[in-house]
Motif scaffolding. Structure first.
Motif, PDB file in Angstrom:
ATOM      1  N   ILE A   1       4.769  27.507   0.127  1.00  0.00           N
ATOM      2  CA  ILE A   1       5.629  27.244  -1.023  1.00  0.00           C
ATOM      3  C   ILE A   1       6.872  28.126  -0.967  1.00  0.00           C
ATOM      4  CG2 ILE A   1       5.775  27.527  -3.532  1.00  0.00           C
ATOM      5  CD1 ILE A   1       2.827  26.595  -3.630  1.00  0.00           C
ATOM      6  N   GLU A   2       6.695  29.398  -0.613  1.00  0.00           N
ATOM      7  CA  GLU A   2       7.836  30.299  -0.510  1.00  0.00           C
ATOM      8  C   GLU A   2       8.770  29.872   0.613  1.00  0.00           C
ATOM      9  OE1 GLU A   2       6.041  34.116  -0.059  1.00  0.00           O
ATOM     10  OE2 GLU A   2       5.576  34.305  -2.200  1.00  0.00           O
ATOM     11  N   ALA A   3       8.214  29.410   1.738  1.00  0.00           N
ATOM     12  CA  ALA A   3       9.051  28.964   2.853  1.00  0.00           C
ATOM     13  C   ALA A   3       9.822  27.704   2.478  1.00  0.00           C
ATOM     14  CB  ALA A   3       8.202  28.716   4.095  1.00  0.00           C
ATOM     15  N   ALA A   4       9.187  26.814   1.716  1.00  0.00           N
ATOM     16  CA  ALA A   4       9.865  25.585   1.311  1.00  0.00           C
ATOM     17  C   ALA A   4      10.929  25.861   0.259  1.00  0.00           C
ATOM     18  CB  ALA A   4       8.855  24.580   0.769  1.00  0.00           C
ATOM     19  N   ALA A   5      10.773  26.928  -0.498  1.00  0.00           N
ATOM     20  CA  ALA A   5      11.730  27.243  -1.556  1.00  0.00           C
ATOM     21  C   ALA A   5      12.988  27.911  -1.016  1.00  0.00           C
ATOM     22  CB  ALA A   5      11.077  28.145  -2.594  1.00  0.00           C
ATOM     23  N   MET A   6      12.946  28.377   0.214  1.00  0.00           N
ATOM     24  CA  MET A   6      14.128  29.032   0.787  1.00  0.00           C
ATOM     25  C   MET A   6      15.215  27.993   1.033  1.00  0.00           C
ATOM     26  SD  MET A   6      12.433  31.698   3.472  1.00  0.00           S
ATOM     27  CE  MET A   6      14.031  32.298   3.969  1.00  0.00           C
ATOM     28  N   PRO A   7      16.477  28.363   0.781  1.00  0.00           N
ATOM     29  CA  PRO A   7      17.559  27.401   0.998  1.00  0.00           C
ATOM     30  C   PRO A   7      17.721  27.097   2.491  1.00  0.00           C
ATOM     31  CG  PRO A   7      18.444  29.567   0.492  1.00  0.00           C
ATOM     32  CD  PRO A   7      16.949  29.655   0.319  1.00  0.00           C
ATOM     33  N   PRO A   8      18.122  25.882   2.813  1.00  0.00           N
ATOM     34  CA  PRO A   8      18.316  25.524   4.227  1.00  0.00           C
ATOM     35  C   PRO A   8      19.503  26.274   4.811  1.00  0.00           C
ATOM     36  CG  PRO A   8      19.039  23.748   2.799  1.00  0.00           C
ATOM     37  CD  PRO A   8      18.402  24.770   1.918  1.00  0.00           C
ATOM     38  N   GLY A   9      19.478  26.436   6.103  1.00  0.00           N
ATOM     39  CA  GLY A   9      20.552  27.150   6.787  1.00  0.00           C
ATOM     40  C   GLY A   9      21.802  26.291   6.894  1.00  0.00           C
ATOM     41  N   PRO A  10      22.909  26.901   7.307  1.00  0.00           N
ATOM     42  CA  PRO A  10      24.168  26.161   7.396  1.00  0.00           C
ATOM     43  C   PRO A  10      24.130  25.027   8.419  1.00  0.00           C
ATOM     44  CG  PRO A  10      24.408  28.389   8.272  1.00  0.00           C
ATOM     45  CD  PRO A  10      23.050  28.301   7.653  1.00  0.00           C
TER      46      PRO A  10
ATOM     47  N   ALA B   1      -3.291  32.369  -0.047  1.00  0.00           N
ATOM     48  CA  ALA B   1      -2.182  33.081   0.593  1.00  0.00           C
ATOM     49  C   ALA B   1      -1.388  32.136   1.492  1.00  0.00           C
ATOM     50  CB  ALA B   1      -2.718  34.260   1.403  1.00  0.00           C
ATOM     51  N   ARG B   2      -2.082  31.263   2.234  1.00  0.00           N
ATOM     52  CA  ARG B   2      -1.370  30.297   3.088  1.00  0.00           C
ATOM     53  C   ARG B   2      -0.538  29.346   2.252  1.00  0.00           C
ATOM     54  NH1 ARG B   2      -6.266  30.022   5.858  1.00  0.00           N
ATOM     55  NH2 ARG B   2      -6.719  28.006   4.921  1.00  0.00           N
ATOM     56  N   HIS B   3      -1.121  28.859   1.152  1.00  0.00           N
ATOM     57  CA  HIS B   3      -0.374  27.949   0.281  1.00  0.00           C
ATOM     58  C   HIS B   3       0.846  28.644  -0.317  1.00  0.00           C
ATOM     59  CE1 HIS B   3      -3.008  24.510   0.465  1.00  0.00           C
ATOM     60  NE2 HIS B   3      -4.058  25.267   0.210  1.00  0.00           N
ATOM     61  N   ARG B   4       0.671  29.893  -0.714  1.00  0.00           N
ATOM     62  CA  ARG B   4       1.785  30.642  -1.283  1.00  0.00           C
ATOM     63  C   ARG B   4       2.903  30.805  -0.247  1.00  0.00           C
ATOM     64  NH1 ARG B   4      -0.553  35.276  -2.114  1.00  0.00           N
ATOM     65  NH2 ARG B   4      -1.683  34.529  -3.922  1.00  0.00           N
ATOM     66  N   GLN B   5       2.534  31.093   1.003  1.00  0.00           N
ATOM     67  CA  GLN B   5       3.534  31.251   2.056  1.00  0.00           C
ATOM     68  C   GLN B   5       4.278  29.942   2.301  1.00  0.00           C
ATOM     69  OE1 GLN B   5       1.295  32.728   5.371  1.00  0.00           O
ATOM     70  NE2 GLN B   5       1.426  34.860   4.699  1.00  0.00           N
TER      71      GLN B   5
END
Length: 74
Positions: free
Chosen positions: A33-42, A27-31
Motif C-alpha cells: 500500500i505504501e509503495a502504491a501510494a508513492m507518486p510516479p517518477g518523471p 506487514a507485506r500488505h502495508r508495504q
C-alpha cells in the motif's frame, strides 16, 4: 460421557506461529500500500502523457477522416 472427553487447551506454540504469520502478512500488505501510494517518477509521467496524446491523436484523426468521408459522399 462428558467426563471421558479430554480437556482441550490452546496450543501456545501454534498460536504464536499463527500470530507471526498474520503480522508478516499485514506487514507485506502495508508495504504494498505504501509503495502504491508513492507518486510516479518523471519518466512514468512522461510515458503516460505520451500514451494519452497518442490515443487522442488517433481518435481525432479517425473523426477527421470520418468527417471527410461523409463530406465526400454528398
Amino acid at each position: 460421557m462428558i467426563e471421558q472427553l479430554p480437556v482441550l487447551t490452546p496450543d501456545a506454540a501454534r498460536a504464536e506461529r499463527v500470530a507471526a504469520r498474520c503480522r508478516a502478512t499485514l506487514a507485506r500488505h502495508r508495504q504494498r500500500i505504501e509503495a502504491a501510494a508513492m507518486p510516479p517518477g518523471p519518466r512514468m509521467l512522461a510515458l503516460e502523457r505520451a500514451m494519452v496524446l497518442g490515443f487522442c491523436m488517433v481518435y481525432l484523426s479517425a473523426i477527421f477522416l470520418t468527417a471527410l468521408e461523409m463530406a465526400g459522399a454528398r
